[in-house]
Motif scaffolding. Structure first.
Motif, short mmCIF file in Angstrom:
data_model
loop_
_atom_site.label_atom_id
_atom_site.label_comp_id
_atom_site.label_asym_id
_atom_site.label_seq_id
_atom_site.Cartn_x
_atom_site.Cartn_y
_atom_site.Cartn_z
N ALA A 687 -1.18 -2.74 -2.14
CA ALA A 687 -0.43 -2.35 -1.08
C ALA A 687 -1.14 -1.89 0.37
CB ALA A 687 0.47 -1.15 -1.51
N SER A 688 -2.38 -1.84 0.14
CA SER A 688 -3.22 -1.49 1.34
C SER A 688 -4.38 -2.45 1.33
CB SER A 688 -3.83 -0.07 1.27
OG SER A 688 -5.18 -0.20 1.06
N ARG A 689 -4.65 -3.05 2.64
CA ARG A 689 -5.64 -3.99 2.77
C ARG A 689 -6.82 -3.27 2.58
NH1 ARG A 689 -4.53 -7.54 8.15
NH2 ARG A 689 -3.34 -8.40 6.69
N ARG A 690 -7.05 -2.09 2.75
CA ARG A 690 -8.35 -1.41 2.45
C ARG A 690 -8.73 -1.57 0.92
NH1 ARG A 690 -8.90 3.50 5.61
NH2 ARG A 690 -8.99 1.84 7.27
N THR A 691 -7.77 -1.20 0.09
CA THR A 691 -8.04 -1.32 -1.46
C THR A 691 -8.65 -2.54 -1.88
OG1 THR A 691 -5.92 0.45 -1.47
CG2 THR A 691 -6.81 -0.87 -3.60
N LEU A 692 -7.68 -3.62 -1.25
CA LEU A 692 -8.00 -4.94 -1.60
C LEU A 692 -9.39 -5.27 -1.25
CD1 LEU A 692 -6.82 -7.25 -2.83
CD2 LEU A 692 -5.66 -7.95 -1.00
N HIS A 693 -9.65 -5.25 0.00
CA HIS A 693 -10.79 -5.80 0.61
C HIS A 693 -11.96 -4.86 0.14
CE1 HIS A 693 -9.84 -8.81 3.39
NE2 HIS A 693 -8.88 -8.59 2.96
N GLY A 694 -12.13 -3.60 -0.30
CA GLY A 694 -13.04 -2.90 -0.52
C GLY A 694 -14.16 -3.15 -1.18
N ARG A 695 -13.69 -4.06 -2.45
CA ARG A 695 -14.78 -4.37 -3.36
C ARG A 695 -14.87 -5.89 -3.54
NH1 ARG A 695 -12.74 -0.31 -6.54
NH2 ARG A 695 -14.18 1.53 -6.20
N LEU A 696 -14.26 -6.53 -2.58
CA LEU A 696 -14.45 -8.03 -2.68
C LEU A 696 -15.50 -8.90 -2.77
CD1 LEU A 696 -11.03 -9.38 -0.73
CD2 LEU A 696 -11.55 -9.41 -3.04
#
Ligand code: ADP
Ligand code: ZN
Ligand code: ZN
Length: 724
Positions: A687-696
């Motif tokens: 739901a949040s871009r940060r959650t997704l991108h954090g560990r990519l």
């Protein structure tokens, strides 16, 4: 401790490579260097200069040669590219490689940035007088007999002239020269009196010049968006600044260049992939020098240096051509916003059918919306009518009502566009005796029949075979084409309307450069004609005598499993429909379907795109799909299914544990087999871009290290626009 250069190299590996500075010259951030890499030499970009090496500097190799004394890329572009490589998970070197024209990725001096001119030599003059040449060569000699012309003028007057120029130059008949670009070559032509809505739009953006502010200019085709762009570009030029205008396809470029140049009276630099590499590098360098004031280009032009930026415009912002679908998977519209912010200039996104992403941004107050509701000059918007084709007697897929509408149109001396988004004769070739159908052995999908070429072609992998005379399974000679492509419609329409020219426009008929423009140019404005074609016809230049758009079938789009299919379909229908009745004559649109009650079609036709888009957005919000969530897609393919499965399982296991991250898969791709390779995927959503991108990034590095990764071809797609 010697300084260490951190260099981005055009290899598909994340990370930078360390080198010792060259013996000659002082490298700086943004300059190109030639370096040894394995057994090769590569041109790289200096991204940083560090005091110390990550690896012991004694093991570092030295830069072979410094290619630029100063920085070729300015700090803004360097920063934006670093950001882009990071956001779209690209290899830094690939991002730089996308940003630089090919000619600048070679270890050669920068080409001169004067204008390219061509003229006749003495021998050329004699050849012209003697009339000894034929075809394109003769035409080119004729054009140049009156004096030298620039490459740009030649492109406009004789599309495809370069082949002839090469031949003639080799024979010593033509001479090429460079001249400095003229300042204001033409007196600008007069703008029409802008409507109130246009004036408001111009005033709003005008008031934001000099700072970052995104705008969404929402207006159907023909509503006068380009006039708004032109008025704004004039302002930008008057302030001594540069304007960048992005368009989705080169097909749109020639007409737009002409219009911009005539109105603004300045040179318009064009940047797209169909340009010769020399021209492209020259245009890019002029933009960098600031001498190019107006730059028009397709996707990769978003990387044009703009040292005196004033405004960025993205026309047809909803178009999926802005997303690069291989290698470095960036989105030019999104990058345009990032650049506008970095440059401190407004960015204007124009469309008659805005993407749901942009509508959501506008709704959230991040963009300001400007509306153009009226069509200047047009009598009224086209009338749209649904034809229920259930239980109708169809003539090659066309209902009597549709054919009747075409007949009325050409009888009035007007032009009709028959739209079908499938090339070829028929999507399936079926044996009526035993049920066999011709399938692609490498994709497990039906082959498309191309009758004119007597071939069966796979539209997914380009596999080709000859059309069999009899069924390979049962030997019966009763092979029947099922369904219709543009080629079949062309044949049927020719048979129905023998007196009227029928013009087919699809990838097959427009393969050559400029073929599309040339085909359309054969249409006479005052004569009847029938155009039949694919979505290529949704664009291209104005056809004032085109009053009917007949949409043969869109039902596939209603069944697609892709969650963006509805949005795409709505955009396509509205864009194609917009071709009808652009000038003084009223337009009409008929759409035949087996699903006249489909909610999307109904809301689209009854209330228009904005209403349909609102419903689609509400749906996306409800089920938490983009733009209300964020996705990253891991794709993998390999010759064997087990290899794909093993890699995806390991990739799944390597994912960081996070309750806010939804994971779908591993699963088969919507096309499980393509070009002989098995395909699978893993979809990450949050739901949040940060959650997704954090560990990519760390996940990506983990994937690279997986042993199973060596057996598959894999890629990460951030904000994928299709799930194939
Ligand atoms: P769009 O870019 O939205 O498709 P255009 O700017 O190309 O629309 O305008 C469509 C047509 O209407 C063009 O022929 C243009 O010259 C004309 N036009 C646009 N604005 C005006 C105006 N204010 N007065 C007269 N004609 C206009
Ligand atoms: Zn058979
Ligand atoms: Zn295939």
């Amino acid at each position: 401790m010697p300084a260490v250069l951190r260099v981005a190299l055009p290899v598909p590996l994340p990370g930078l490579f360390d080198y010792l500075p060259p013996t000659v010259g002082a490298a700086c951030v943004g300059s190109r260097v030639l370096v040894p890499f394995g057994r090769h030499k590569l041109v790289g970009m200096v991204v940083a200069i560090d005091a110390e090496a990550a690896v012991g500097s004694s093991r570092l190799k030295q830069v072979l040669r410094l290619l630029d004394d100063g920085a070729l890329l300015d700090p803004e572009l360097m920063q934006t590219l670093a950001w882009a490589a990071d956001y779209w998970l690209g290899a830094p070197g690939e991002a730089y490689a996308n940003a630089l024209p090919l000619a600048l990725r070679e270890a050669k001096p920068l080409p001169p940035i004067g204008d390219e001119y061509w003229s006749l030599s003495g021998a050329g003059r004699s050849a012209h007088d003697a009339g000894s040449r034929r075809g394109g060569s003769k035409a080119l000699l004729g054009l140049l007999a009156a004096g030298a012309l620039s490459a740009q003028e030649l492109s406009e007057r004789q599309p495809g002239w370069r082949d002839a120029a090469r031949r003639l130059a080799a024979a010593g008949l033509l001479e090429r020269s460079e001249r400095p670009p003229p300042d204001r070559p033409l007196p600008p032509s007069l703008a029409p009196q802008l409507s109130d809505e246009q004036q408001q739009a111009v005033a709003a953006v005008d008031a934001s010049l000099g700072r970052y502010q995104p705008f969404l200019l929402d207006g159907v085709t023909g509503s006068g968006k380009t006039e708004v762009y032109l008025a704004l570009i004039e302002q930008v030029l008057a302030q001594g600044r540069q304007a960048l205008l992005l368009v989705p396809e080169i097909g749109l470029a020639p007409q737009t260049v002409r219009r911009l140049r005539e109105r603004l009276g300045v040179i318009v630099e064009v940047l797209h992939s169909n340009l010769s590499e020399g021209d492209r590098a020259r245009a890019w360098l002029r933009a960098r020098a600031g001498s190019a004031r107006v730059i028009l280009g397709t996707r990769s032009a978003v990387f044009t240096p703009l040292p005196q930026a004033g405004l960025i415009i993205v026309d047809e912002e909803h178009d999926s051509a802005y997303k690069q679908q291989e290698g470095f998977r960036y989105h030019a519209r999104d990058l345009a916003l990032v650049r506008a912010r970095a440059l401190g200039v407004p960015v204007l996104l124009g469309s008659g059918t805005p993407s749901l992403e942009s509508l959501a941004n506008a709704e959230a107050g991040r963009y300001r919306t400007l509306h153009l509701r009226a069509r200047p000059g047009a009598i009224r918007p086209p009338q749209v009518q649904i034809i229920d084709m259930r239980a109708q007697r169809l003539e090659h897929g066309m209902s009597p009502a549709l054919l009747g509408a075409v007949a009325d149109t050409v009888a009035r001396g007007e032009q009709a566009l028959v739209f079908r988004n499938r090339r070829g004769y028929a999507p399936v070739l079926l044996c009526h005796a035993c049920g066999w159908h011709a399938g692609c052995p490498r994709c497990d999908r039906p082959l498309t029949l191309h009758a004119g070429r007597r071939q069966l072609i796979c539209h997914h992998c380009d596999y080709r075979q000859r059309v069999p005379a009899a069924c390979p399974t049962c030997g019966a000679g009763d092979l029947k084409p099922q369904g219709q492509g543009t080629e079949r419609l062309e044949e049927a329409l020719l048979a129905q309307f023998p007196q009227v020219p029928v013009l087919r426009v699809d990838r097959e008929t427009t393969r050559r450069r400029d073929a599309f423009e040339q085909l359309l140019a054969t249409l006479k404005d005052d004569q009847p004609a029938i155009l039949v074609g694919t979505q290529m016809l949704a664009k291209g230049h104005d056809l004032p005598n085109l009053t009917l758009v007949a949409i043969v079938g869109v039902d596939e789009g209603l069944h697609s499993i892709d969650f963006r299919a509805g949005e795409r379909l709505a955009q396509l229908v509205v864009q194609v429909a917009g071709r009808a009745g652009r000038a003084r004559k009223p337009g009409r649109v008929v759409l035949q379907t087996h699903q006249p009650e489909h909610p999307l079609l109904r809301s689209l036709l009854a209330h228009g795109y904005a209403a349909a888009a609102r419903e689609l957005l509400a749906e996306r919000r409800l089920i938490q799909l983009p733009p209300y969530s964020y996705q990253v897609l891991l794709r993998a393919e390999a010759p064997q299914r087990e290899q794909v499965d093993a890699f995806l399982a390991a990739a799944h296991a390597a994912l960081p544990v996070n309750a806010q991250l939804q994971i779908a898969g591993p699963m088969s791709a919507p096309m499980p087999l393509r070009a002989g390779r098995h395909r699978g995927q893993l979809l990450l959503e949050a739901a949040s871009r940060r959650t997704l991108h954090g560990r990519l990034r760390s996940w990506q590095l983990a994937l690279i290290a997986l042993p199973s990764a060596r057996k598959v071809r894999w890629s990460l797609d951030v904000d994928p626009i299709d799930l194939y």
